[in-house]
Design an enzyme around this catalytic site. Structure first.
Site, PDB file in Angstrom:
ATOM      1  N   LEU A  65      -6.882   3.329  10.886  1.00  0.00           N
ATOM      2  CA  LEU A  65      -7.416   2.074  11.427  1.00  0.00           C
ATOM      3  C   LEU A  65      -6.544   1.561  12.570  1.00  0.00           C
ATOM      4  O   LEU A  65      -7.055   1.057  13.579  1.00  0.00           O
ATOM      5  CB  LEU A  65      -7.519   1.029  10.319  1.00  0.00           C
ATOM      6  CG  LEU A  65      -8.162  -0.311  10.681  1.00  0.00           C
ATOM      7  CD1 LEU A  65      -9.582  -0.115  11.181  1.00  0.00           C
ATOM      8  CD2 LEU A  65      -8.142  -1.255   9.489  1.00  0.00           C
ATOM      9  N   ALA A  72      -9.911   6.710   1.505  1.00  0.00           N
ATOM     10  CA  ALA A  72      -8.860   5.808   1.035  1.00  0.00           C
ATOM     11  C   ALA A  72      -7.827   5.555   2.117  1.00  0.00           C
ATOM     12  O   ALA A  72      -7.247   4.466   2.195  1.00  0.00           O
ATOM     13  CB  ALA A  72      -8.192   6.383  -0.211  1.00  0.00           C
ATOM     14  N   ASP A 108      -0.761  12.078  22.045  1.00  0.00           N
ATOM     15  CA  ASP A 108       0.451  11.894  21.241  1.00  0.00           C
ATOM     16  C   ASP A 108       0.300  12.573  19.890  1.00  0.00           C
ATOM     17  O   ASP A 108       1.283  12.947  19.260  1.00  0.00           O
ATOM     18  CB  ASP A 108       0.727  10.410  21.023  1.00  0.00           C
ATOM     19  CG  ASP A 108       1.381   9.760  22.241  1.00  0.00           C
ATOM     20  OD1 ASP A 108       1.681  10.484  23.212  1.00  0.00           O
ATOM     21  OD2 ASP A 108       1.585   8.529  22.215  1.00  0.00           O
ATOM     22  N   THR A 112      -8.201   3.049   6.109  1.00  0.00           N
ATOM     23  CA  THR A 112      -7.786   1.679   6.422  1.00  0.00           C
ATOM     24  C   THR A 112      -6.296   1.593   6.729  1.00  0.00           C
ATOM     25  O   THR A 112      -5.773   0.494   6.929  1.00  0.00           O
ATOM     26  CB  THR A 112      -8.106   0.739   5.247  1.00  0.00           C
ATOM     27  OG1 THR A 112      -7.442   1.219   4.065  1.00  0.00           O
ATOM     28  CG2 THR A 112      -9.591   0.668   4.987  1.00  0.00           C
ATOM     29  N   ALA A 113      -5.607   2.743   6.771  1.00  0.00           N
ATOM     30  CA  ALA A 113      -4.169   2.749   7.012  1.00  0.00           C
ATOM     31  C   ALA A 113      -3.880   3.133   8.469  1.00  0.00           C
ATOM     32  O   ALA A 113      -4.347   2.479   9.395  1.00  0.00           O
ATOM     33  CB  ALA A 113      -3.495   3.686   6.021  1.00  0.00           C
ATOM     34  N   ASP A 147       0.822  -1.210   0.000  1.00  0.00           N
ATOM     35  CA  ASP A 147       0.000   0.000   0.000  1.00  0.00           C
ATOM     36  C   ASP A 147       0.859   1.265   0.000  1.00  0.00           C
ATOM     37  O   ASP A 147       0.499   2.270  -0.612  1.00  0.00           O
ATOM     38  CB  ASP A 147      -0.929   0.009   1.214  1.00  0.00           C
ATOM     39  CG  ASP A 147      -2.106  -0.946   1.049  1.00  0.00           C
ATOM     40  OD1 ASP A 147      -2.476  -1.235  -0.100  1.00  0.00           O
ATOM     41  OD2 ASP A 147      -2.645  -1.400   2.073  1.00  0.00           O
TER      42      ASP A 147
END
Length: 250
Positions: A154, A147, A139, A150-151, A39
């Site tokens: 998530l 798009a 933090d 999901t990176a 990805d």
């Protein structure tokens, strides 16, 4: 159909790229770019080609590959001809540093703010010119596109957002106060501003995908409707179907 192939530094991706170039050719003016890797490599390929308006068809030669199609050397032209097209708009980031410098960047995945030292960051969150959270001790925080949901989003326990929802995910990273605030779903038209409190004592960086600015005091983010990239997915395996399957994965 003219194709161009790009590959990450992984040996599997490089060897696959060489075989595909020999079989299908390598064009300097492609109709479609084939990205071979994970990805992260797909995202880098998008940044390299979106200004040319060339769609990207990714094939997984990496580790995760949520935004990628299965790898196969056979029938590539037919797969591309039958592929589902997904248009994605990036976020436009405008970051101001403590010294007054202004930096701009585009993010197809997310804009993230992170503390630079052991000190927690203190952030004020303003959405459409209205203060929504006076102080978030954390933090960091991120604003993700569908798009990009999901990176990193998530992993930070943010929600998965289907493209058809036309929404953005606002997700805190290790929030300390308010401890139970888990973020928000925003309309894609929202204009978001983060103000860094005690910016000198508690330095914060801002990143638009891989473009990073350090020692910021303020960041403004909004969708860039005039900019887009096109991803291609195998028929029946489009992005929204992947999102639905991911939400029911065991």
């Amino acid at each position: 159909m003219k194709l161009a192939f790009t590959a990450s530094e992984r040996p599997d991706a490089i060897s696959a790229c060489e075989r595909l170039k020999a079989r299908y050719g390598q064009s300097e003016t492609p109709d479609v770019v084939i990205a071979l890797g994970g990805d992260g490599w797909l995202l880098e390929t998008v940044h390299n080609y979106f200004r040319q308006g060339v769609p990207i068809f990714g094939m997984n030669r990496g580790s995760v590959g949520f935004l990628l199609n299965e790898f196969s050397e056979d029938g590539l032209i037919e797969r591309i001809e039958n592929a589902e097209r997904t248009r994605i708009n990036p976020l436009r980031m405008r970051a101001v540093t403590t010294s007054g410098d202004v930096h701009e960047g585009l993010a197809f995945n997310e804009v993230s703010l992170l503390r630079q030292t052991h000190q927690s960051s203190k952030l004020r969150i303003i959405i459409d010119d209205k203060v929504r959270l006076e102080e978030l001790i954390c933090d960091g925080i991120l604003l993700a596109t569908p798009a990009g949901s999901t990176a990193y989003n998530l992993s930070a326990h943010g929600p998965i957002v289907p493209l058809t929802a036309r929404a953005l995910a606002l997700t805190p990273i290790s929030a300390f106060r308010p401890r139970r605030w888990r973020g928000a779903i925003l309309p894609h038209t929202a204009k978001v501003r983060f103000e860094v409190r005690e910016a000198t004592l508690r330095p914060v960086s801002a990143s638009a995908d891989s473009f990073e600015v350090r020692h910021i005091c303020e960041v403004e983010i909004e969708e860039a409707p005039d900019v887009h990239a096109t991803l291609l997915f195998d028929a029946g395996h489009g992005y929204d179907e992947r999102v639905m399957a991911e939400q029911f994965a065991s």
